[in-house]
Design a protein around this motif. Sequence first.
Motif, PDB file in Angstrom:
ATOM      1  N   MET A 130     -12.292  -1.767   0.999  1.00 11.87           N
ATOM      2  CA  MET A 130     -11.218  -2.374   0.225  1.00 11.87           C
ATOM      3  C   MET A 130      -9.879  -1.677   0.495  1.00 11.87           C
ATOM      4  N   PHE A 131      -9.874  -0.353   0.502  1.00 12.23           N
ATOM      5  CA  PHE A 131      -8.645   0.402   0.702  1.00 12.23           C
ATOM      6  C   PHE A 131      -8.636   1.035   2.083  1.00 12.23           C
ATOM      7  N   ARG A 132      -7.474   1.048   2.700  1.00 11.83           N
ATOM      8  CA  ARG A 132      -7.344   1.745   3.982  1.00 11.83           C
ATOM      9  C   ARG A 132      -7.439   3.245   3.751  1.00 11.83           C
ATOM     10  N   GLU A 133      -8.120   3.921   4.654  1.00 10.24           N
ATOM     11  CA  GLU A 133      -8.298   5.374   4.548  1.00 10.24           C
ATOM     12  C   GLU A 133      -7.052   6.142   4.965  1.00 10.24           C
ATOM     13  N   LYS A 134      -6.229   5.518   5.818  1.00  8.37           N
ATOM     14  CA  LYS A 134      -5.049   6.198   6.352  1.00  8.37           C
ATOM     15  C   LYS A 134      -3.933   5.181   6.537  1.00  8.37           C
ATOM     16  N   LEU A 158      -1.903   4.449  -6.918  1.00  8.66           N
ATOM     17  CA  LEU A 158      -1.873   3.214  -7.692  1.00  8.66           C
ATOM     18  C   LEU A 158      -3.078   3.309  -8.614  1.00  8.66           C
ATOM     19  N   SER A 159      -2.843   3.366  -9.900  1.00 11.04           N
ATOM     20  CA  SER A 159      -3.937   3.521 -10.857  1.00 11.04           C
ATOM     21  C   SER A 159      -3.954   2.346 -11.821  1.00 11.04           C
ATOM     22  N   ASN A 160      -4.999   2.289 -12.608  1.00 11.71           N
ATOM     23  CA  ASN A 160      -5.162   1.189 -13.572  1.00 11.71           C
ATOM     24  C   ASN A 160      -4.990  -0.163 -12.880  1.00 11.71           C
ATOM     25  N   ILE A 161      -5.547  -0.282 -11.689  1.00 13.38           N
ATOM     26  CA  ILE A 161      -5.430  -1.534 -10.941  1.00 13.38           C
ATOM     27  C   ILE A 161      -6.180  -2.621 -11.701  1.00 13.38           C
ATOM     28  N   ALA A 162      -5.472  -3.677 -12.029  1.00 11.32           N
ATOM     29  CA  ALA A 162      -6.052  -4.793 -12.778  1.00 11.32           C
ATOM     30  C   ALA A 162      -5.987  -6.050 -11.926  1.00 11.32           C
ATOM     31  N   ARG A 163      -7.042  -6.794 -11.952  1.00 11.95           N
ATOM     32  CA  ARG A 163      -7.124  -8.050 -11.199  1.00 11.95           C
ATOM     33  C   ARG A 163      -6.986  -9.212 -12.167  1.00 11.95           C
ATOM     34  N   GLY A 164      -7.459 -10.377 -11.777  1.00  9.03           N
ATOM     35  CA  GLY A 164      -7.373 -11.554 -12.631  1.00  9.03           C
ATOM     36  C   GLY A 164      -5.947 -12.049 -12.731  1.00  9.03           C
ATOM     37  N   ALA A 165      -5.571 -12.457 -13.907  1.00  7.84           N
ATOM     38  CA  ALA A 165      -4.236 -13.012 -14.126  1.00  7.84           C
ATOM     39  C   ALA A 165      -3.149 -11.945 -14.090  1.00  7.84           C
ATOM     40  N   PHE A 166      -3.515 -10.669 -14.189  1.00  5.05           N
ATOM     41  CA  PHE A 166      -2.532  -9.594 -14.281  1.00  5.05           C
ATOM     42  C   PHE A 166      -2.068  -9.103 -12.907  1.00  5.05           C
ATOM     43  N   LEU A 167      -2.975  -8.791 -12.005  1.00  2.00           N
ATOM     44  CA  LEU A 167      -2.665  -8.310 -10.651  1.00  2.00           C
ATOM     45  C   LEU A 167      -1.593  -7.218 -10.678  1.00  2.00           C
ATOM     46  N   SER A 168      -1.888  -6.157 -11.412  1.00  2.00           N
ATOM     47  CA  SER A 168      -0.897  -5.119 -11.667  1.00  2.00           C
ATOM     48  C   SER A 168      -1.502  -3.729 -11.495  1.00  2.00           C
ATOM     49  N   CYS A 169      -0.624  -2.724 -11.435  1.00  2.00           N
ATOM     50  CA  CYS A 169      -1.067  -1.332 -11.387  1.00  2.00           C
ATOM     51  C   CYS A 169       0.073  -0.427 -11.848  1.00  2.00           C
ATOM     52  N   HIS A 170      -0.265   0.828 -12.039  1.00  2.00           N
ATOM     53  CA  HIS A 170       0.717   1.872 -12.304  1.00  2.00           C
ATOM     54  C   HIS A 170       0.849   2.728 -11.055  1.00  2.00           C
ATOM     55  N   ALA A 205       0.501  -2.434  -1.413  1.00  2.00           N
ATOM     56  CA  ALA A 205      -0.015  -3.009  -2.666  1.00  2.00           C
ATOM     57  C   ALA A 205       0.205  -4.515  -2.711  1.00  2.00           C
ATOM     58  N   PHE A 206       1.353  -4.952  -2.228  1.00  3.34           N
ATOM     59  CA  PHE A 206       1.659  -6.381  -2.260  1.00  3.34           C
ATOM     60  C   PHE A 206       0.977  -7.138  -1.126  1.00  3.34           C
ATOM     61  N   ARG A 207       1.093  -6.648   0.089  1.00  6.71           N
ATOM     62  CA  ARG A 207       0.578  -7.380   1.252  1.00  6.71           C
ATOM     63  C   ARG A 207      -0.936  -7.313   1.407  1.00  6.71           C
ATOM     64  N   GLU A 208      -1.513  -6.132   1.190  1.00  8.21           N
ATOM     65  CA  GLU A 208      -2.941  -5.967   1.443  1.00  8.21           C
ATOM     66  C   GLU A 208      -3.801  -6.059   0.193  1.00  8.21           C
ATOM     67  N   LEU A 209      -3.298  -5.553  -0.922  1.00  3.39           N
ATOM     68  CA  LEU A 209      -4.085  -5.586  -2.153  1.00  3.39           C
ATOM     69  C   LEU A 209      -3.811  -6.838  -2.976  1.00  3.39           C
ATOM     70  N   GLY A 210      -2.769  -7.571  -2.626  1.00  4.67           N
ATOM     71  CA  GLY A 210      -2.459  -8.813  -3.323  1.00  4.67           C
ATOM     72  C   GLY A 210      -1.992  -8.632  -4.748  1.00  4.67           C
ATOM     73  N   LEU A 211      -1.396  -7.489  -5.050  1.00  4.45           N
ATOM     74  CA  LEU A 211      -0.903  -7.256  -6.410  1.00  4.45           C
ATOM     75  C   LEU A 211       0.442  -7.942  -6.618  1.00  4.45           C
ATOM     76  N   HIS A 212       0.725  -8.253  -7.871  1.00  4.78           N
ATOM     77  CA  HIS A 212       1.966  -8.930  -8.238  1.00  4.78           C
ATOM     78  C   HIS A 212       2.997  -7.978  -8.833  1.00  4.78           C
ATOM     79  N   ARG A 213       2.529  -6.867  -9.436  1.00  4.51           N
ATOM     80  CA  ARG A 213       3.413  -6.020 -10.238  1.00  4.51           C
ATOM     81  C   ARG A 213       3.007  -4.554 -10.091  1.00  4.51           C
ATOM     82  N   ILE A 214       4.004  -3.701  -9.873  1.00  2.46           N
ATOM     83  CA  ILE A 214       3.789  -2.254  -9.857  1.00  2.46           C
ATOM     84  C   ILE A 214       4.673  -1.662 -10.948  1.00  2.46           C
ATOM     85  N   GLU A 215       4.071  -0.870 -11.816  1.00  2.97           N
ATOM     86  CA  GLU A 215       4.798  -0.251 -12.914  1.00  2.97           C
ATOM     87  C   GLU A 215       4.876   1.258 -12.690  1.00  2.97           C
TER      88      GLU A 215
END
Length: 186
Positions: free
Chosen positions: A1-5, A89-101, A127-137
Amino acid sequence: MFREKVTSERLILRVVDESYAPRILEFVIRNKEHLAEWEPARETEYYTLAYQRQLIMGDMRNMAGGQLYKLWMFKSDQPDSPVIGSISLSNIARGAFLSCHMGYRLDAAELNQGYMTEAVRCVADLAFRELGLHRIEANIMPRNEASLSVVRKCGFQPEGLARKYLCINGKWEDHIHMVLLNEAME
């Protein structure tokens, strides 16, 4: 899921395993005073090899579960570079939120050289391109002008003040809630 480097212009950002514990311990000991103002109060055991190994193992479990993506920073022009920081990037949330800290820290000797701005840009893009997240806090104490400057340069916008948000160095501290949105998802 996550790139190692992940690499940027001047940095290698990598996921680490327990074999990196001595290098991480050197980083936290070297930066004990520098980071104390910005982090939770640390017990003496935090500054031991055994404790750093436990933290790495916990990070690896959280990464395997998809809730965390933690990268340690090394200079790319020095093959055996000491650890100069971390970004997560912590507290990664999926679903309708797609967010992290997002959280980060940098070696005192490396301040004001653009390393953290470079790392934040790199990890936000990932986070945006590979993890598909919408929001970084990112939540930052108002007096931490250096950290606020980093996120502002990277396009984060303030969304308000969270009063007594985190207990930092034994005191409940206000934090400015800074947010970066994935404009490609609008």
